[in-house]
Design a protein around this motif. Structure first.
Motif, PDB file in Angstrom:
ATOM      1  N   VAL A 290       0.830  -1.205   0.000  1.00 20.03           N
ATOM      2  CA  VAL A 290       0.000   0.000   0.000  1.00 20.03           C
ATOM      3  C   VAL A 290       0.864   1.255   0.000  1.00 20.03           C
ATOM      4  O   VAL A 290       0.409   2.347  -0.363  1.00 20.03           O
ATOM      5  N   ALA A 291       2.138   1.078   0.365  1.00 18.54           N
ATOM      6  CA  ALA A 291       3.067   2.207   0.368  1.00 18.54           C
ATOM      7  C   ALA A 291       3.458   2.651  -1.042  1.00 18.54           C
ATOM      8  O   ALA A 291       3.983   3.760  -1.220  1.00 18.54           O
ATOM      9  N   ILE A 292       3.212   1.813  -2.059  1.00 18.72           N
ATOM     10  CA  ILE A 292       3.591   2.197  -3.432  1.00 18.72           C
ATOM     11  C   ILE A 292       2.829   3.445  -3.872  1.00 18.72           C
ATOM     12  O   ILE A 292       3.460   4.463  -4.224  1.00 18.72           O
ATOM     13  N   PRO A 293       1.503   3.454  -3.882  1.00 16.55           N
ATOM     14  CA  PRO A 293       0.804   4.684  -4.301  1.00 16.55           C
ATOM     15  C   PRO A 293       1.037   5.834  -3.337  1.00 16.55           C
ATOM     16  O   PRO A 293       1.116   6.994  -3.774  1.00 16.55           O
ATOM     17  N   LEU A 294       1.135   5.535  -2.037  1.00 16.92           N
ATOM     18  CA  LEU A 294       1.356   6.608  -1.061  1.00 16.92           C
ATOM     19  C   LEU A 294       2.688   7.298  -1.291  1.00 16.92           C
ATOM     20  O   LEU A 294       2.788   8.530  -1.253  1.00 16.92           O
ATOM     21  N   THR A 295       3.740   6.502  -1.551  1.00 10.88           N
ATOM     22  CA  THR A 295       5.079   7.063  -1.769  1.00 10.88           C
ATOM     23  C   THR A 295       5.150   7.832  -3.081  1.00 10.88           C
ATOM     24  O   THR A 295       5.746   8.919  -3.153  1.00 10.88           O
ATOM     25  N   VAL A 296       4.557   7.266  -4.129  1.00  7.53           N
ATOM     26  CA  VAL A 296       4.564   7.936  -5.435  1.00  7.53           C
ATOM     27  C   VAL A 296       3.884   9.300  -5.341  1.00  7.53           C
ATOM     28  O   VAL A 296       4.389  10.309  -5.858  1.00  7.53           O
ATOM     29  N   LYS A 297       2.747   9.353  -4.660  1.00 13.32           N
ATOM     30  CA  LYS A 297       2.022  10.621  -4.525  1.00 13.32           C
ATOM     31  C   LYS A 297       2.764  11.590  -3.616  1.00 13.32           C
ATOM     32  O   LYS A 297       2.813  12.799  -3.880  1.00 13.32           O
ATOM     33  N   LEU A 298       3.361  11.071  -2.536  1.00  7.28           N
ATOM     34  CA  LEU A 298       4.093  11.924  -1.603  1.00  7.28           C
ATOM     35  C   LEU A 298       5.291  12.586  -2.275  1.00  7.28           C
ATOM     36  O   LEU A 298       5.565  13.777  -2.068  1.00  7.28           O
ATOM     37  N   LEU A 299       6.010  11.818  -3.100  1.00  5.72           N
ATOM     38  CA  LEU A 299       7.208  12.340  -3.760  1.00  5.72           C
ATOM     39  C   LEU A 299       6.888  13.054  -5.070  1.00  5.72           C
ATOM     40  O   LEU A 299       7.780  13.661  -5.682  1.00  5.72           O
ATOM     41  N   GLY A 300       5.643  12.943  -5.510  1.00  2.00           N
ATOM     42  CA  GLY A 300       5.253  13.622  -6.739  1.00  2.00           C
ATOM     43  C   GLY A 300       5.832  13.001  -7.997  1.00  2.00           C
ATOM     44  O   GLY A 300       5.996  13.675  -9.018  1.00  2.00           O
ATOM     45  N   PHE A 301       6.121  11.698  -7.949  1.00  2.00           N
ATOM     46  CA  PHE A 301       6.687  11.018  -9.119  1.00  2.00           C
ATOM     47  C   PHE A 301       5.617  10.812 -10.178  1.00  2.00           C
ATOM     48  O   PHE A 301       4.471  10.464  -9.872  1.00  2.00           O
ATOM     49  N   ARG A 302       6.018  11.005 -11.431  1.00  2.00           N
ATOM     50  CA  ARG A 302       5.091  10.792 -12.533  1.00  2.00           C
ATOM     51  C   ARG A 302       5.685   9.939 -13.658  1.00  2.00           C
ATOM     52  O   ARG A 302       4.949   9.336 -14.430  1.00  2.00           O
ATOM     53  N   SER A 303       6.991   9.922 -13.753  1.00  2.00           N
ATOM     54  CA  SER A 303       7.620   9.188 -14.854  1.00  2.00           C
ATOM     55  C   SER A 303       7.583   7.687 -14.581  1.00  2.00           C
ATOM     56  O   SER A 303       7.601   7.239 -13.432  1.00  2.00           O
ATOM     57  N   THR A 304       7.557   6.923 -15.665  1.00  2.00           N
ATOM     58  CA  THR A 304       7.498   5.458 -15.548  1.00  2.00           C
ATOM     59  C   THR A 304       8.707   4.880 -14.811  1.00  2.00           C
ATOM     60  O   THR A 304       8.535   4.028 -13.930  1.00  2.00           O
ATOM     61  N   PRO A 305       9.942   5.320 -15.128  1.00  2.00           N
ATOM     62  CA  PRO A 305      11.097   4.779 -14.395  1.00  2.00           C
ATOM     63  C   PRO A 305      11.017   5.033 -12.885  1.00  2.00           C
ATOM     64  O   PRO A 305      11.392   4.174 -12.084  1.00  2.00           O
ATOM     65  N   GLN A 306      10.544   6.204 -12.477  1.00  2.00           N
ATOM     66  CA  GLN A 306      10.434   6.516 -11.056  1.00  2.00           C
ATOM     67  C   GLN A 306       9.408   5.614 -10.366  1.00  2.00           C
ATOM     68  O   GLN A 306       9.661   5.092  -9.276  1.00  2.00           O
ATOM     69  N   ILE A 307       8.263   5.457 -11.001  1.00  2.00           N
ATOM     70  CA  ILE A 307       7.217   4.598 -10.426  1.00  2.00           C
ATOM     71  C   ILE A 307       7.699   3.153 -10.342  1.00  2.00           C
ATOM     72  O   ILE A 307       7.475   2.456  -9.343  1.00  2.00           O
ATOM     73  N   LEU A 308       8.392   2.708 -11.384  1.00  2.00           N
ATOM     74  CA  LEU A 308       8.912   1.341 -11.402  1.00  2.00           C
ATOM     75  C   LEU A 308       9.944   1.141 -10.293  1.00  2.00           C
ATOM     76  O   LEU A 308       9.944   0.115  -9.602  1.00  2.00           O
ATOM     77  N   ALA A 309      10.827   2.126 -10.116  1.00  2.00           N
ATOM     78  CA  ALA A 309      11.863   2.036  -9.087  1.00  2.00           C
ATOM     79  C   ALA A 309      11.249   1.953  -7.690  1.00  2.00           C
ATOM     80  O   ALA A 309      11.673   1.139  -6.855  1.00  2.00           O
ATOM     81  N   ILE A 310      10.242   2.789  -7.431  1.00  2.00           N
ATOM     82  CA  ILE A 310       9.559   2.768  -6.135  1.00  2.00           C
ATOM     83  C   ILE A 310       8.877   1.418  -5.922  1.00  2.00           C
ATOM     84  O   ILE A 310       8.935   0.831  -4.826  1.00  2.00           O
ATOM     85  N   SER A 311       8.242   0.898  -6.958  1.00  2.00           N
ATOM     86  CA  SER A 311       7.536  -0.382  -6.854  1.00  2.00           C
ATOM     87  C   SER A 311       8.499  -1.521  -6.536  1.00  2.00           C
ATOM     88  O   SER A 311       8.210  -2.371  -5.683  1.00  2.00           O
ATOM     89  N   VAL A 312       9.640  -1.537  -7.212  1.00  2.00           N
ATOM     90  CA  VAL A 312      10.641  -2.588  -6.967  1.00  2.00           C
ATOM     91  C   VAL A 312      11.183  -2.479  -5.545  1.00  2.00           C
ATOM     92  O   VAL A 312      11.321  -3.483  -4.824  1.00  2.00           O
ATOM     93  N   ALA A 313      11.488  -1.260  -5.123  1.00  2.00           N
ATOM     94  CA  ALA A 313      12.040  -1.052  -3.774  1.00  2.00           C
ATOM     95  C   ALA A 313      11.068  -1.508  -2.697  1.00  2.00           C
ATOM     96  O   ALA A 313      11.451  -2.163  -1.718  1.00  2.00           O
ATOM     97  N   ILE A 314       9.789  -1.190  -2.872  1.00  2.00           N
ATOM     98  CA  ILE A 314       8.799  -1.559  -1.862  1.00  2.00           C
ATOM     99  C   ILE A 314       8.500  -3.056  -1.922  1.00  2.00           C
ATOM    100  O   ILE A 314       8.193  -3.682  -0.896  1.00  2.00           O
TER     101      ILE A 314
END
Length: 353
Positions: A290-314
């Motif tokens: 559940v931290a994936i969407p929360l982190t993406v929104k908190l950090l303001g990420f929009r690009s595919t590589p950023q979202i992918l990186a956050i998803s892999v890390a979590i």
């Protein structure tokens, strides 16, 4: 490499099963993480629908293990169900209580995308429903409990091969009768019981020493099984009332291949460690993802590589956190429950004297 039979007392047996559990759990975790990443990226990150096969492999493993631990042993129905309940419920109920607290404080964090409201009562008693559970992956435990009850009824007190075959016939019959009953498969998908039957059958073959260690055969079987599963899932059969019929054979091929690799798994300690904590990982990873969407929104990420990186890390974080849950919650809790029941039995026996 010359093939050789895998004896049931060899460590390859335990390692193969643990590796299977670890891989099945990872497939489910990646599937769920990919769903979130796909939605956040507007479809730029592809779905990993193949990951649902992890559940089907789990059902195979369950059928295999239940036969293996009861084969040619005298075990009462109460003893059997007691062991299964201790294995399933302590961690599940603990996480359901945690999810209930979260649900009461922040309802949107639990099953926010579900089409039906969360069924709290069904969550704890595991009765069939089309509504989501507090711990949504708990729906598979409903099938596990029904399988355990059927096994106790048909195969015990001594699970000889003929008893196992009878149980498989009952499971297969239930799958076909359920399909013809017209019951909403979202409430109870009877076809999935066929997968337990396949697992039991593989367990009988293994117990008889018919499964041989062969890397080439394993690779071919797993590749062919994965290909067939991909075709079935791509056609939408993985989310239909025909799921068990469509995925039983591909799942069996993958599982058979995993076992046939034998000693190979001793080299992959990480997979074996994930296998040890696979039950915790299976139930607990949604709390972390559940931290994936929360982190993406908190950090303001929009690009595919950023979202992918956050998803892999979590995803990696969920594996580590689940292993901690296994070490400090699941394992101690299970041991405590076994100790309490043993003490209660000793006390009752003493009073009887």
């Amino acid at each position: 490499m010359k093939s050789q039979s895998i004896a049931v007392d060899q460590p390859q047996y335990v390692e193969s099963i643990q590796a299977g559990r670890g891989i099945a759990a990872l497939l489910v975790v990646i599937h769920h993480a990919a769903q979130k990443a796909h939605a956040l990226s507007g479809g730029a990150i592809p779905l990993f629908d193949f990951g649902i096969i992890g559940v089907d492999i789990f059902f195979m493993i369950s059928g295999f293990i239940i036969y293996f631990v009861t084969a040619n042993k005298t075990m009462t129905h109460v003893e059997f169900m007691e062991k299964r309940i201790i294995r399933v419920f302590p961690l599940y109920w603990g996480l359901s209580l945690l999810a209930l607290v979260v649900f009461m404080l922040a309802p949107k964090l639990i099953n926010s995308n579900a089409q039906e409201p969360t069924d709290i009562a069904a969550s704890f008693f595991l009765w069939p429903t089309s509504a989501p559970y507090l711990v949504n992956n708990g729906w598979t435990l409903t099938y596990e409990i029904i399988f355990y009850g059927l096994w106790a009824l048909v195969a015990l007190p001594t699970a000889r091969p003929r008893n196992a075959y009878l149980a498989c016939l009952v499971l297969a019959a239930a799958s076909f009768i359920g399909l013809l009953s017209g019951l909403d498969y979202k409430v109870m998908n009877f076809s999935l019981f066929l997968e337990f039957a396949f697992g039991v059958t593989i367990g009988v073959a293994f117990k008889k020493g018919l499964i041989r260690q062969s890397a080439p055969v394993s690779i071919v079987l797993m590749a062919a099984g994965a290909f067939l599963a991909h075709l079935a899932i791509s056609e939408g059969l993985g989310s239909s009332e025909l799921r068990g019929f469509a995925l039983a054979i591909p799942s069996a091929m993958i599982f058979f291949g995993l076992i046939s690799l034998g000693a190979f798994w001793a080299r992959l300690r990480v997979i074996l460690a994930i296998g040890d904590s696979s039950y915790s990982l299976y139930l607990f990873h949604p709390f972390i993802l559940v931290a994936i969407p929360l982190t993406v929104k908190l950090l303001g990420f929009r690009s595919t590589p950023q979202i992918l990186a956050i998803s892999v890390a979590i995803c990696i974080a969920s594996i580590w956190a689940s292993h901690m849950v296994y070490r400090f919650v699941e394992f101690p809790l299970t041991q405590m429950m076994r100790g309490m029941i043993k003490s209660a039995k000793s006390f009752s026996a003493a009073r009887a004297r």
